[in-house]
Motif scaffolding. Structure first.
Motif, PDB file in Angstrom:
ATOM      1  N   ASN A 198      -6.334   3.537   3.392  1.00 13.18           N
ATOM      2  CA  ASN A 198      -6.872   2.325   2.762  1.00 13.18           C
ATOM      3  C   ASN A 198      -7.042   1.198   3.766  1.00 13.18           C
ATOM      4  O   ASN A 198      -8.038   0.455   3.718  1.00 13.18           O
ATOM      5  CB  ASN A 198      -5.936   1.849   1.642  1.00 13.18           C
ATOM      6  N   ALA A 208      -9.282  -0.202  -4.092  1.00 14.65           N
ATOM      7  CA  ALA A 208      -8.255  -0.821  -3.255  1.00 14.65           C
ATOM      8  C   ALA A 208      -8.878  -1.702  -2.183  1.00 14.65           C
ATOM      9  O   ALA A 208      -8.424  -2.828  -1.949  1.00 14.65           O
ATOM     10  CB  ALA A 208      -7.381   0.256  -2.619  1.00 14.65           C
ATOM     11  N   THR A 212      -1.700  -1.316  -3.865  1.00 12.30           N
ATOM     12  CA  THR A 212      -2.804  -0.373  -3.739  1.00 12.30           C
ATOM     13  C   THR A 212      -2.233   1.026  -3.562  1.00 12.30           C
ATOM     14  O   THR A 212      -1.267   1.227  -2.839  1.00 12.30           O
ATOM     15  CB  THR A 212      -3.715  -0.727  -2.553  1.00 12.30           C
ATOM     16  N   ASP A 271       0.860  -1.179   0.000  1.00  9.95           N
ATOM     17  CA  ASP A 271       0.000   0.000   0.000  1.00  9.95           C
ATOM     18  C   ASP A 271       0.898   1.232   0.000  1.00  9.95           C
ATOM     19  O   ASP A 271       1.695   1.424   0.921  1.00  9.95           O
ATOM     20  CB  ASP A 271      -0.904  -0.020   1.246  1.00  9.95           C
ATOM     21  N   CYS A 323       2.823  -1.012   4.486  1.00  8.73           N
ATOM     22  CA  CYS A 323       2.198   0.306   4.379  1.00  8.73           C
ATOM     23  C   CYS A 323       3.270   1.381   4.287  1.00  8.73           C
ATOM     24  O   CYS A 323       4.025   1.592   5.236  1.00  8.73           O
ATOM     25  CB  CYS A 323       1.313   0.573   5.593  1.00  8.73           C
TER      26      CYS A 323
END
Length: 302
Positions: free
Chosen positions: A129, A105, A35, A9, A123
């Protein structure tokens, strides 16, 4: 050795680009989904930047576009650090838009998590998200092996006095994550500052291959440090951790996120004395070993 299966992400961002490069070319990491999220630049640009990198490396990895803004706040960007595009400095000629999913996402993550086991979510940007995922389907957290997060600050921040950028952009999302009970490994900005890559090593990677040339041009436009004083490799810490945990000193701590403070919104309160820890925190790094790892990671690319 069993590969780490990950969802990445991200909000590229030049240091994100370095981390993505290392991840998708790793023999130890299997990137199942990427994502995008609004962060360093807006989500249309971050999505396009991921597509640029995947096209450059000819990687067939699905990307799903994520949140356009934080959960309840207005977006904050860092184009002064990464350039207007988020990845200024290199002319990516082609973009394979066929890699872009029709799903959001959150829906793409749910679909993947429901069919795959042992997935780690890495992340690199604001946590919008991931918080949205837990809000949309709370039971899905049982399918998440762990979260590896770049964010937060033990002391001073880089967005506010005590606020690191990723958490400061969406404090409410960060609070949801640290109250989730998920297994979290956190890499705060202090370790990223220690893990600087200096101009002498950046000059070397330029000569390795096409990837080194591309990264050299991006890093020449990165405004988090300098070639002389070193460039801060924040996001790359997460990928280094997956490949070589011995690089880091990890300590358990309690992390709480300030969402209301007039001057401290987004601050991460990291308490190493609390007897109810909710995360493992990187407190130190073997810098010399990290630099060698970084150079080797680029050498294995095209």
């Amino acid at each position: 050795m069993k590969k780490h299966k990950i969802i990445l992400d991200t909000d590229p961002g030049i240091d994100d680009a370095v981390a993505i490069t290392a991840a998708i070319n790793s023999d130890l990491i299997d990137t199942k989904l990427i994502t995008s999220v609004s962060g360093n630049v807006d989500v249309d640009k971050t999505t396009n930047n991921v597509l640029k990198l995947l096209t450059f490396f000819d990687k067939n990895i699905e990307i799903a576009k994520g949140a356009e803004q934080p959960l309840i706040r207005h977006p904050v960007f860092a184009s002064k650090v990464h350039g207007e595009s988020g990845m200024d400095g290199y002319d990516f000629v082609n973009v394979n838009e066929n890699l872009l999913s029709d799903h959001s996402a959150v829906h793409a993550m749910i679909h993947l998590l429901e069919k795959e086991d042992d997935l780690t979510i890495v992340c690199l940007g604001p946590l919008t998200n991931i918080a949205s995922l837990l809000i949309a389907k709370p039971s899905i957290k049982e399918k998440i092996k762990n979260l590896v997060i770049m964010g937060g600050a033990i002391g001073r921040g880089n967005l506010g006095i005590y606020t690191e950028f990723n958490f400061g952009v969406d404090p409410e999302a960060a609070r949801i994550i640290f109250e989730s009970g998920l297994d979290i490994s956190l890499f705060p900005i202090e370790v990223g500052v220690k893990a600087r890559i200096f101009g002498t090593d950046i000059d070397k990677i330029k000569t390795y291959n096409q990837t080194g040339h591309m990264l050299y041009n991006l890093l020449s436009h990165y405004r988090s440090g300098s070639f002389d004083k070193g460039l801060n490799m924040y996001d790359l810490l997460t990928i280094a951790y997956l490949e070589d945990q011995k690089l880091f000193t990890m300590e358990e701590a309690r992390v709480d996120i300030e969402t209301q403070g007039e001057f401290t919104s987004g601050a991460s309160l990291i308490d190493f004395t609390n007897n109810t820890p909710n995360a493992k925190i990187a407190s130190d790094i073997d810098v010399e070993r990290f630099t060698e790892w970084f150079k080797n990671a680029i050498k294995r690319c095209r």
